[in-house]
Design a protein around this motif. Structure first.
Motif, PDB file in Angstrom:
ATOM      1  N   LYS A 232      67.481  38.934  34.312  1.00  0.00           N
ATOM      2  CA  LYS A 232      68.082  38.571  35.605  1.00  0.00           C
ATOM      3  C   LYS A 232      67.450  37.296  36.144  1.00  0.00           C
ATOM      4  N   LEU A 233      66.138  37.176  35.971  1.00  0.00           N
ATOM      5  CA  LEU A 233      65.421  36.006  36.478  1.00  0.00           C
ATOM      6  C   LEU A 233      65.891  34.724  35.802  1.00  0.00           C
ATOM      7  N   VAL A 234      66.225  34.802  34.505  1.00  0.00           N
ATOM      8  CA  VAL A 234      66.685  33.609  33.778  1.00  0.00           C
ATOM      9  C   VAL A 234      68.220  33.529  33.735  1.00  0.00           C
ATOM     10  N   GLU A 235      68.855  34.406  34.505  1.00  0.00           N
ATOM     11  CA  GLU A 235      70.329  34.424  34.642  1.00  0.00           C
ATOM     12  C   GLU A 235      71.035  34.663  33.314  1.00  0.00           C
ATOM     13  N   MET A 236      70.487  35.605  32.530  1.00  0.00           N
ATOM     14  CA  MET A 236      71.103  35.954  31.251  1.00  0.00           C
ATOM     15  C   MET A 236      71.333  37.455  31.117  1.00  0.00           C
ATOM     16  N   ASP A 237      71.227  38.193  32.230  1.00  0.00           N
ATOM     17  CA  ASP A 237      71.404  39.641  32.143  1.00  0.00           C
ATOM     18  C   ASP A 237      72.828  40.027  31.758  1.00  0.00           C
ATOM     19  N   HIS A 238      73.793  39.174  32.097  1.00  0.00           N
ATOM     20  CA  HIS A 238      75.189  39.457  31.744  1.00  0.00           C
ATOM     21  C   HIS A 238      75.461  39.241  30.248  1.00  0.00           C
ATOM     22  N   ARG A 239      74.483  38.668  29.541  1.00  0.00           N
ATOM     23  CA  ARG A 239      74.639  38.389  28.110  1.00  0.00           C
ATOM     24  C   ARG A 239      73.653  39.198  27.272  1.00  0.00           C
ATOM     25  N   ARG A 240      73.111  40.264  27.834  1.00  0.00           N
ATOM     26  CA  ARG A 240      72.042  41.011  27.147  1.00  0.00           C
ATOM     27  C   ARG A 240      72.471  41.587  25.800  1.00  0.00           C
ATOM     28  N   ASN A 241      73.761  41.872  25.631  1.00  0.00           N
ATOM     29  CA  ASN A 241      74.247  42.457  24.382  1.00  0.00           C
ATOM     30  C   ASN A 241      74.880  41.432  23.437  1.00  0.00           C
ATOM     31  N   ALA A 242      74.769  40.143  23.805  1.00  0.00           N
ATOM     32  CA  ALA A 242      75.358  39.084  22.981  1.00  0.00           C
ATOM     33  C   ALA A 242      74.423  38.696  21.845  1.00  0.00           C
ATOM     34  N   TYR A 243      75.021  38.205  20.754  1.00  0.00           N
ATOM     35  CA  TYR A 243      74.247  37.698  19.621  1.00  0.00           C
ATOM     36  C   TYR A 243      74.144  36.172  19.722  1.00  0.00           C
ATOM     37  N   PRO A 244      73.136  35.570  19.123  1.00  0.00           N
ATOM     38  CA  PRO A 244      72.927  34.124  19.239  1.00  0.00           C
ATOM     39  C   PRO A 244      74.134  33.273  18.888  1.00  0.00           C
ATOM     40  N   SER A 245      74.937  33.710  17.923  1.00  0.00           N
ATOM     41  CA  SER A 245      76.088  32.911  17.493  1.00  0.00           C
ATOM     42  C   SER A 245      77.111  32.698  18.604  1.00  0.00           C
ATOM     43  N   SER A 246      77.087  33.546  19.626  1.00  0.00           N
ATOM     44  CA  SER A 246      78.067  33.424  20.717  1.00  0.00           C
ATOM     45  C   SER A 246      77.494  32.711  21.939  1.00  0.00           C
ATOM     46  N   LEU A 247      76.254  32.251  21.851  1.00  0.00           N
ATOM     47  CA  LEU A 247      75.600  31.608  22.991  1.00  0.00           C
ATOM     48  C   LEU A 247      75.696  30.088  22.903  1.00  0.00           C
ATOM     49  N   SER A 248      75.758  29.445  24.052  1.00  0.00           N
ATOM     50  CA  SER A 248      75.704  27.981  24.100  1.00  0.00           C
ATOM     51  C   SER A 248      74.263  27.526  23.879  1.00  0.00           C
ATOM     52  N   GLY A 249      74.070  26.221  23.704  1.00  0.00           N
ATOM     53  CA  GLY A 249      72.721  25.696  23.503  1.00  0.00           C
ATOM     54  C   GLY A 249      71.803  25.997  24.671  1.00  0.00           C
ATOM     55  N   GLY A 250      72.327  25.821  25.881  1.00  0.00           N
ATOM     56  CA  GLY A 250      71.528  26.107  27.071  1.00  0.00           C
ATOM     57  C   GLY A 250      71.189  27.580  27.198  1.00  0.00           C
ATOM     58  N   GLU A 251      72.149  28.440  26.868  1.00  0.00           N
ATOM     59  CA  GLU A 251      71.901  29.886  26.925  1.00  0.00           C
ATOM     60  C   GLU A 251      70.840  30.298  25.903  1.00  0.00           C
ATOM     61  N   LYS A 252      70.934  29.726  24.706  1.00  0.00           N
ATOM     62  CA  LYS A 252      69.928  30.049  23.681  1.00  0.00           C
ATOM     63  C   LYS A 252      68.527  29.668  24.153  1.00  0.00           C
ATOM     64  N   GLN A 253      68.420  28.513  24.803  1.00  0.00           N
ATOM     65  CA  GLN A 253      67.096  28.087  25.256  1.00  0.00           C
ATOM     66  C   GLN A 253      66.599  28.960  26.409  1.00  0.00           C
ATOM     67  N   ARG A 254      67.491  29.435  27.245  1.00  0.00           N
ATOM     68  CA  ARG A 254      67.093  30.370  28.304  1.00  0.00           C
ATOM     69  C   ARG A 254      66.534  31.659  27.710  1.00  0.00           C
ATOM     70  N   VAL A 255      67.193  32.144  26.655  1.00  0.00           N
ATOM     71  CA  VAL A 255      66.718  33.354  25.978  1.00  0.00           C
ATOM     72  C   VAL A 255      65.363  33.089  25.329  1.00  0.00           C
ATOM     73  N   ALA A 256      65.220  31.916  24.706  1.00  0.00           N
ATOM     74  CA  ALA A 256      63.952  31.565  24.056  1.00  0.00           C
ATOM     75  C   ALA A 256      62.817  31.500  25.068  1.00  0.00           C
ATOM     76  N   ILE A 257      63.107  30.985  26.249  1.00  0.00           N
ATOM     77  CA  ILE A 257      62.090  30.909  27.300  1.00  0.00           C
ATOM     78  C   ILE A 257      61.741  32.307  27.795  1.00  0.00           C
ATOM     79  N   ALA A 258      62.770  33.140  27.996  1.00  0.00           N
ATOM     80  CA  ALA A 258      62.517  34.524  28.417  1.00  0.00           C
ATOM     81  C   ALA A 258      61.678  35.255  27.374  1.00  0.00           C
ATOM     82  N   ARG A 259      61.993  35.052  26.112  1.00  0.00           N
ATOM     83  CA  ARG A 259      61.226  35.676  25.035  1.00  0.00           C
ATOM     84  C   ARG A 259      59.770  35.202  25.053  1.00  0.00           C
ATOM     85  N   ALA A 260      59.560  33.943  25.404  1.00  0.00           N
ATOM     86  CA  ALA A 260      58.210  33.369  25.398  1.00  0.00           C
ATOM     87  C   ALA A 260      57.325  33.929  26.503  1.00  0.00           C
TER      88      ALA A 260
END
Length: 228
Positions: free
Chosen positions: A131-159
């Protein structure tokens, strides 16, 4: 408060009979809740400095002091544990696991960092961060369906999902357009403040410097000047 100190660090590579000194006695400190940006031309030593500070490669001389421990004298297993539990990493590309969902990417990081939380609590932490990185609506998505910016948001959240003390970011916006780069830097800045992270970032993009608390200009293996 300073949490990591890079003290007179040197790095020398030997190529045949030629010695090349990449870092020439670099000293700087990282403070909690602040972003320190490293700038400099290719070959200035900034990425080498970041990897040494993160315990990814050894220094030839000098010390890396983290929370009172000298990483340069610790055994490799202790350094690995510190790196897994206390450090977070973001790179130019997200490097997400293709067969894991967004939520699963973060859950895996908690396993790698040997989180003491039970699975139910881990899920709560993951959902709160998404929720903090504004990706909670994509929690069940796989990387292939994410934009470049979304992928980096997930990478930051993972970090940062395991609540590290230091975030190392190596060209985190280099593969993004101008708007997405600004969005990612706003996110990194907000997380640094919210989570009290000491962030060390390498960047070539001068537009990203406005988000940093300190700017270090490097040249030929030395700190040329601190801009702010």
């Amino acid at each position: 408060m300073s949490i990591l100190t890079i003290d007179e660090v040197r790095k020398t590579f030997i190529n045949g009979e030629v010695k090349e000194e990449i870092l020439k006695g670099v000293h700087l400190s990282l403070r909690e809740g602040e972003i320190t940006a490293l700038m400099g031309a290719s070959g200035s030593g900034k990425s080498t400095l970041l990897t040494i500070a993160a315990g990814l490669q050894p220094a030839s001389d000098g010390q890396i002091i983290f929370e009172g421990e000298n990483l340069t004298t610790l055994n490799s297993e202790r350094v690995r544990k510190i790196r897994a539990s206390k450090f977070g990493f973001v790179f130019q590309f997200a490097h997400l696991v293709p067969f894991l969902t967004v939520e699963e990417q973060l859950m895996l990081m908690l396993d790698v960092s040997e989180s003491k939380l039970e699975k139910r609590e881990q899920k709560k932490e993951v959902n709160k961060l998404l929720k903090l990185v504004e990706m909670d609506h994509r929690r069940n998505a796989y990387p292939s369906s994410l934009s470049g910016g979304e992928k980096q948001r997930v990478a930051i959240a993972r970090a940062v999902v395991h609540k590290p003390k230091v975030l190392f970011a190596d060209e985190p916006t280099a593969s993004l357009d101008s708007k997405r780069s600004k969005d990612i830097m706003i996110l990194i800045r907000n997380l640094s403040k919210t989570l009290n992270l000491a962030t060390l970032m390498v960047t070539h993009d001068e537009e990203m410097l406005s988000y940093a608390d300190h700017i270090i200009k490097m040249s030929d293996g030395r700190i040329l000047r601190s801009i702010k």
